[in-house]
Design an enzyme around this catalytic site. Structure first.
Site, PDB file in Angstrom:
ATOM      1  N   GLN A 130       0.846  -1.188   0.000  1.00  0.00           N
ATOM      2  CA  GLN A 130       0.000   0.000   0.000  1.00  0.00           C
ATOM      3  C   GLN A 130       0.888   1.247   0.000  1.00  0.00           C
ATOM      4  O   GLN A 130       1.275   1.754   1.046  1.00  0.00           O
ATOM      5  CB  GLN A 130      -0.938   0.011   1.211  1.00  0.00           C
ATOM      6  N   PHE A 131       1.160   1.752  -1.198  1.00  0.00           N
ATOM      7  CA  PHE A 131       2.060   2.894  -1.319  1.00  0.00           C
ATOM      8  C   PHE A 131       1.474   4.151  -0.679  1.00  0.00           C
ATOM      9  O   PHE A 131       2.209   5.068  -0.324  1.00  0.00           O
ATOM     10  CB  PHE A 131       2.450   3.142  -2.785  1.00  0.00           C
ATOM     11  N   THR A 132       0.164   4.206  -0.489  1.00  0.00           N
ATOM     12  CA  THR A 132      -0.441   5.404   0.101  1.00  0.00           C
ATOM     13  C   THR A 132      -0.030   5.610   1.554  1.00  0.00           C
ATOM     14  O   THR A 132      -0.239   6.692   2.094  1.00  0.00           O
ATOM     15  CB  THR A 132      -1.977   5.382  -0.013  1.00  0.00           C
TER      16      THR A 132
END
Length: 152
Positions: A78-80
């Site tokens: 989850q790059f966010t």
């Protein structure tokens, strides 16, 4: 590197309506890789997650780890998690590692959990995913290892 750990009764992840991974009781781990992260930080955080005491013992205290209880882990990239929302109304993702750097560290993190003895299911790196979970508690933790801090 940054993770969000959620203690779950069950969790699953789908990619384009295809079941990519699912677990029963255990941990859902959302993993964000930041610019500058290295294998050392990855190894440190994977060990910390495997040994993180977020499960209750007989006295009701969070004294047991997924490793001790042989619980399953679902790891979803989850790059966010690298987002910075301190300025303006739109998050900045400047802190996120580019995919060609992040994916090998994501794979290494999963490998380290498996090497520690955990059964690990995964999502699909870089894909649009639908994650379902039943948070047990609810119990949620955020852990972060900063670049250059491993071994310290």
């Amino acid at each position: 590197m940054k993770v969000v750990i959620q203690r779950v009764s069950r969790a699953s992840v789908r990619v384009e309506n295809r079941l990519a991974g699912e677990i029963g009781p255990g941990m859902l781990v959302l993993l964000g890789v930041l610019k500058g992260d290295t294998g050392s930080e990855c190894d440190e955080l994977a060990l910390k997650v495997a040994q993180f005491r977020c499960f209750q013992d007989a006295a009701g205290k969070m004294n047991l780890s997924a490793l001790e209880l042989k619980r399953e882990v679902l790891v979803v990239s989850q790059f966010t998690l690298a987002a910075d929302g301190t300025s303006g109304r739109r998050p900045s993702f400047d802190r996120a590692a580019p995919p060609e750097e992040a994916e090998p560290l994501y794979q290494r993190f999963v490998w380290q959990l498996r090497a520690a003895g955990l059964k690990v299911a995964t999502g699909e790196f870089g894909a649009m995913m639908q994650v379902e979970l039943v948070n047990d508690g609810p119990v949620t933790f955020v852990l972060e290892v900063s670049a250059g801090s491993a071994g310290g």
